[in-house]
Write a protein that holds these residues in place. Structure first.
Motif: not given
Length: 271
Positions: A167-175, A127-132
């Motif tokens: 913490q529900k970040l996408t793969r790219v957002a987590a990376a 559910t989290v796609h961006d650092e913000k």
């Protein structure tokens, strides 16, 4: 350590620092395979060339790091790095003692590879796609996950990326957040190893910078190594994001397992 060997280690650092494969393990194995004597300068060098890898992230994401109006970005990194700073300081000697035994590190490589094969099945809600969108609580939790990498072979990148996905970040957002978090984490470790830590170099206590400037060979190795690590890390980060987006973590899982098995055989049968 001559310049050629220093460059070999720098290439390995640049290639593996941001991949979920453990740069520390790869540098230790590279040193062993190429017969690089593990003296205090080499140990310090393996840590200090992370500075080049740090600059690679700042270079690629300069708009993010130089946007001084986004104070929340810096605060999130500060919150996330606290666990590593505290635990790293407390367990520095214990961590260094493990670095001298490659067998458990190879085992951890294999176990971590198995985890990566199934990680996409463990965390399916993104559910989290961006650092913000990352809260301070999530940032701190990811920082706790990063501390797993204090066991050589785990991989700081893998631990923090898995923490991000938990913490529900996408793969790219987590990376990407893992890349961002690496900057204050490795900057702190590098600063400590160069300016604060006392190294017992040939029976004489020296700071890292004293060893670096002790002779021209050390100085050249340090600066060339950081430059090489920077260039290679820039390429590796772009490559990793592409593979991660298309294939997920399985390629890295199989890589860790294969390399871990090979190194386990090498160090138990031929050393």
């Amino acid at each position: 350590m001559d310049l050629i060997k220093a460059i070999f280690i720098a290439v390995v650092e640049g290639l593996t620092e941001y991949l979920p494969v453990s740069s520390t393990a790869h540098m230790i194995f590279t040193s062993s395979i190429f017969g690089i004597q593990e003296d205090e300068f080499v140990k310090m060098y393996q840590v200090s060339i992370q500075f080049g890898a740090i600059l690679a992230v700042v270079f690629l994401y300069w708009k993010k790091f130089l946007d001084f109006s986004n104070i929340k970005f810096y605060l999130k990194l500060a919150v996330a790095v606290i666990p590593a700073l505290v635990l790293g300081y407390l367990f520095d000697d214990m961590i260094e003692s493990v670095l001298g035994n490659p067998v458990p590190i190879a085992v951890v490589l294999i176990l971590g590879g198995i985890v990566l094969l199934f990680i996409d099945r463990f965390f399916t809600q993104h559910t989290v796609h961006d650092e913000k969108e990352i809260t301070y609580k999530k940032a701190f939790t990811i920082g706790l996950w990063q501390c797993l990498a204090m066991m050589p072979g785990v991989s700081r990148s893998a631990a923090s990326i898995i923490g991000g996905m938990q913490q529900k970040l996408t793969r790219v957002a987590a990376a990407e957040f893992s890349f961002f978090l690496a900057v204050p984490t490795m900057l702190a470790v590098t600063t400590y190893s160069i300016f604060l830590k006392n190294w017992n170099h040939h029976g004489v206590e020296q700071k890292g910078y004293e060893m670096i400037f002790a002779n021209s060979e050390n100085t050249t190795s340090f600066f060339v190594g950081n430059l090489v690590a920077f260039v290679v890390a820039v390429i590796a980060i772009k490559f990793f994001i592409g593979v991660l987006t298309k294939y997920g973590f399985k390629p890295w899982g199989w890589y860790r397992i294969i390399v871990g098995i090979v190194l386990l055989i090498y160090f138990t049968q031929f050393q």
